[in-house]
Design a protein around this motif. Structure first.
Motif, PDB file in Angstrom:
ATOM      1  N   GLY A 146     -52.978  19.087  61.108  1.00  0.00           N
ATOM      2  CA  GLY A 146     -53.595  20.408  61.114  1.00  0.00           C
ATOM      3  C   GLY A 146     -53.217  21.146  59.853  1.00  0.00           C
ATOM      4  N   ILE A 147     -54.200  21.775  59.212  1.00  0.00           N
ATOM      5  CA  ILE A 147     -53.957  22.442  57.929  1.00  0.00           C
ATOM      6  C   ILE A 147     -54.469  23.874  57.994  1.00  0.00           C
ATOM      7  N   ASP A 148     -53.582  24.811  57.746  1.00  0.00           N
ATOM      8  CA  ASP A 148     -53.952  26.226  57.632  1.00  0.00           C
ATOM      9  C   ASP A 148     -53.891  26.571  56.149  1.00  0.00           C
ATOM     10  N   VAL A 149     -55.065  26.770  55.543  1.00  0.00           N
ATOM     11  CA  VAL A 149     -55.137  26.865  54.090  1.00  0.00           C
ATOM     12  C   VAL A 149     -55.466  28.290  53.643  1.00  0.00           C
ATOM     13  N   SER A 150     -54.866  28.696  52.537  1.00  0.00           N
ATOM     14  CA  SER A 150     -55.168  29.984  51.913  1.00  0.00           C
ATOM     15  C   SER A 150     -55.383  29.741  50.424  1.00  0.00           C
ATOM     16  N   LYS A 151     -55.557  30.792  49.666  1.00  0.00           N
ATOM     17  CA  LYS A 151     -55.898  30.658  48.253  1.00  0.00           C
ATOM     18  C   LYS A 151     -54.824  29.903  47.465  1.00  0.00           C
ATOM     19  N   LYS A 152     -53.563  30.260  47.659  1.00  0.00           N
ATOM     20  CA  LYS A 152     -52.502  29.715  46.831  1.00  0.00           C
ATOM     21  C   LYS A 152     -51.672  28.639  47.513  1.00  0.00           C
ATOM     22  N   SER A 153     -51.736  28.530  48.833  1.00  0.00           N
ATOM     23  CA  SER A 153     -50.882  27.576  49.529  1.00  0.00           C
ATOM     24  C   SER A 153     -51.525  27.139  50.833  1.00  0.00           C
ATOM     25  N   PHE A 154     -50.903  26.158  51.468  1.00  0.00           N
ATOM     26  CA  PHE A 154     -51.365  25.743  52.791  1.00  0.00           C
ATOM     27  C   PHE A 154     -50.176  25.213  53.595  1.00  0.00           C
ATOM     28  N   ASP A 155     -50.253  25.431  54.912  1.00  0.00           N
ATOM     29  CA  ASP A 155     -49.249  24.921  55.847  1.00  0.00           C
ATOM     30  C   ASP A 155     -49.856  23.769  56.629  1.00  0.00           C
ATOM     31  N   VAL A 156     -49.039  22.783  56.933  1.00  0.00           N
ATOM     32  CA  VAL A 156     -49.513  21.631  57.687  1.00  0.00           C
ATOM     33  C   VAL A 156     -48.605  21.402  58.891  1.00  0.00           C
ATOM     34  N   MET A 157     -49.187  20.747  59.914  1.00  0.00           N
ATOM     35  CA  MET A 157     -48.415  20.269  61.059  1.00  0.00           C
ATOM     36  C   MET A 157     -48.915  18.879  61.389  1.00  0.00           C
ATOM     37  N   LEU A 158     -47.998  17.914  61.409  1.00  0.00           N
ATOM     38  CA  LEU A 158     -48.340  16.520  61.648  1.00  0.00           C
ATOM     39  C   LEU A 158     -47.945  16.136  63.066  1.00  0.00           C
ATOM     40  N   LEU A 159     -48.924  15.647  63.827  1.00  0.00           N
ATOM     41  CA  LEU A 159     -48.695  15.151  65.185  1.00  0.00           C
ATOM     42  C   LEU A 159     -48.949  13.644  65.212  1.00  0.00           C
ATOM     43  N   GLY A 160     -48.323  12.984  66.163  1.00  0.00           N
ATOM     44  CA  GLY A 160     -48.547  11.552  66.325  1.00  0.00           C
ATOM     45  C   GLY A 160     -47.280  10.738  66.176  1.00  0.00           C
ATOM     46  N   GLY A 161     -46.261  11.304  65.615  1.00  0.00           N
ATOM     47  CA  GLY A 161     -44.986  10.618  65.484  1.00  0.00           C
ATOM     48  C   GLY A 161     -44.076  10.952  66.650  1.00  0.00           C
ATOM     49  N   ARG A 162     -42.799  10.744  66.454  1.00  0.00           N
ATOM     50  CA  ARG A 162     -41.851  11.039  67.535  1.00  0.00           C
ATOM     51  C   ARG A 162     -41.721  12.528  67.788  1.00  0.00           C
ATOM     52  N   GLN A 163     -42.039  13.333  66.790  1.00  0.00           N
ATOM     53  CA  GLN A 163     -41.967  14.781  66.935  1.00  0.00           C
ATOM     54  C   GLN A 163     -42.911  15.404  65.917  1.00  0.00           C
ATOM     55  N   TYR A 194     -44.051  17.492  62.728  1.00  0.00           N
ATOM     56  CA  TYR A 194     -43.451  17.806  61.443  1.00  0.00           C
ATOM     57  C   TYR A 194     -44.297  18.864  60.747  1.00  0.00           C
ATOM     58  N   GLY A 195     -43.633  19.888  60.230  1.00  0.00           N
ATOM     59  CA  GLY A 195     -44.340  20.938  59.512  1.00  0.00           C
ATOM     60  C   GLY A 195     -43.982  20.946  58.044  1.00  0.00           C
ATOM     61  N   GLY A 196     -44.895  21.463  57.220  1.00  0.00           N
ATOM     62  CA  GLY A 196     -44.649  21.550  55.790  1.00  0.00           C
ATOM     63  C   GLY A 196     -45.452  22.656  55.154  1.00  0.00           C
ATOM     64  N   HIS A 197     -45.042  23.033  53.955  1.00  0.00           N
ATOM     65  CA  HIS A 197     -45.704  24.110  53.209  1.00  0.00           C
ATOM     66  C   HIS A 197     -45.861  23.647  51.768  1.00  0.00           C
ATOM     67  N   PHE A 198     -47.088  23.772  51.222  1.00  0.00           N
ATOM     68  CA  PHE A 198     -47.384  23.250  49.894  1.00  0.00           C
ATOM     69  C   PHE A 198     -48.264  24.226  49.118  1.00  0.00           C
ATOM     70  N   GLY A 199     -48.201  24.104  47.801  1.00  0.00           N
ATOM     71  CA  GLY A 199     -49.095  24.875  46.950  1.00  0.00           C
ATOM     72  C   GLY A 199     -50.495  24.279  46.981  1.00  0.00           C
ATOM     73  N   ASN A 200     -51.501  25.144  46.959  1.00  0.00           N
ATOM     74  CA  ASN A 200     -52.884  24.665  47.025  1.00  0.00           C
ATOM     75  C   ASN A 200     -53.390  24.367  45.617  1.00  0.00           C
ATOM     76  N   LEU A 252     -47.936  16.649  49.058  1.00  0.00           N
ATOM     77  CA  LEU A 252     -48.398  16.319  50.407  1.00  0.00           C
ATOM     78  C   LEU A 252     -48.527  14.799  50.566  1.00  0.00           C
ATOM     79  N   ARG A 253     -49.045  14.120  49.543  1.00  0.00           N
ATOM     80  CA  ARG A 253     -49.176  12.665  49.606  1.00  0.00           C
ATOM     81  C   ARG A 253     -47.805  12.016  49.864  1.00  0.00           C
ATOM     82  N   ARG A 254     -46.814  12.434  49.086  1.00  0.00           N
ATOM     83  CA  ARG A 254     -45.478  11.857  49.245  1.00  0.00           C
ATOM     84  C   ARG A 254     -44.852  12.246  50.578  1.00  0.00           C
ATOM     85  N   TRP A 255     -45.132  13.448  51.040  1.00  0.00           N
ATOM     86  CA  TRP A 255     -44.620  13.928  52.335  1.00  0.00           C
ATOM     87  C   TRP A 255     -45.163  13.067  53.467  1.00  0.00           C
TER      88      TRP A 255
END
Length: 323
Positions: A7-24, A26-32, A40-43
């Motif tokens: 799931g990706i919540d995107v804005s002009k300068k950045s975006f937040d992600v939440m990854l489901l499907g693993g054991r728990q 995982y959230g992250g924050h990246f520049g857009n 994000l690729r490496r994450w």
């Protein structure tokens, strides 16, 4: 489909992600930007999520480049109407409103609903869309300036400035509309589609360009009603037992640019198109309101556009006249 949902919540300068499907989760924050997309690729690789089903909201244009990046990386991508995400959050009783929570809500919607996949338009269509949307924005600015001129302003300097603004916008619109026509003529598929669309009486160059720009994957729709729904031209019903029975209202969840482009043609299309004239007369005889008739004509015009592009045949008034 991937076992991972992003799931990706995107804005002009950045975006937040939440990854489901693993054991728990995982959230992250990246520049857009390109740097943020690389992170994000490496994450994702670090979490062994080689391929994901990424889901973004269709708000503004901040999501477009990120979606293109994810698609190029081989991920499945869905672009979802924000109202569906909002309804999903309400249905799951989400009380918090943060970027991280929004990303989680989008990921949960992606996992449970498995929304349709998004396919990026070809470069020629993306360029057309950018130009068409800018012309529409310029026309909105010109209308505002013309309204300002008629608002009772008496200051000569102000009036002169407004007149100069109107003239500038008109010149910009004229130049860009020529560039749009040239762009379409330079691409055989766009040119052929435009010729099919303008074979429909009531559909001119401008309306055809908007339809091509906003519905680049028209053949992916199984039927005309789906295109009408995409444009937000389908009525919604409100009926429950015997106590609630109100007339259907336009469900404006779709593409407002298509509705805006078809509104003015729908006002006069019945003067040129026998199918639309027949539809209009039937609805008026049934006592339908003026706006109901206009919306019905707009919807029928969208149906006709879908028909000529799907069949690859020019408009034929004798083909099917059922509204």
């Amino acid at each position: 489909m991937s076992d991972f949902q992003l799931g990706i919540d995107v804005s002009k300068k950045s975006f937040d992600v939440m990854l489901l499907g693993g054991r728990q989760p995982y959230g992250g924050h990246f520049g857009n930007d390109a740097t943020g997309w690389g992170k994000l690729r490496r994450w994702l690789q670090k979490r062994q999520a080689e391929t994901v089903h990424a889901c973004l909201e269709a708000t503004g244009r901040y999501w477009v480049e990120l979606a293109l990046f994810l698609h190029t990386e081989g991920h499945a991508v869905s672009v979802v109407n924000p109202k569906l995400i909002k309804k999903h959050g309400e249905a799951t009783m989400q009380r918090n409103k943060t970027d991280a929570q929004d990303a989680l809500t989008i990921a949960d919607y992606c996992r449970k609903q498995q929304p349709d996949l998004w396919e990026p338009p070809a470069v020629a269509y993306r360029e057309l869309q950018a130009m068409v949307r800018h012309v529409q924005a310029l026309k909105v600015d010109r209308t505002r300036a013309m309204n300002r001129r008629q608002s009772g302003v008496t200051s000569s300097p102000v009036l002169a400035a407004v007149e100069a603004q109107i003239a500038f916008l008109a010149a910009q619109i004229k130049v860009l509309e020529k560039q749009i026509n040239d762009h379409i003529d330079q691409h055989p598929k766009l040119k052929a589609d435009k010729e099919l669309l303008t074979s429909i009486p009531g559909i001119g160059d401008t309306t055809a360009a908007v339809f091509l720009a906003e519905v680049p994957h028209v053949r992916s729709f199984a039927q005309a009603d789906q295109v009408a729904a995409f444009a937000g031209l389908t009525p919604g019903q409100r009926q429950s037992g015997t106590s609630l029975h109100s007339p259907g209202k336009l469900v404006k969840w779709g593409n407002a640019r298509i509705r805006a482009a078809f509104y003015m043609p729908a006002l006069s299309a019945h003067n040129h198109n026998p199918i639309l004239a027949s539809l209009r007369q039937r609805l008026l005889r049934r006592g339908k309101t003026k706006m109901t008739v206009i919306v019905a004509v707009m919807r029928k015009m969208v149906h006709l556009c879908y028909g000529v592009l799907k069949t690859r045949q020019p408009f034929d008034p004798n083909y099917a006249q059922v509204a």
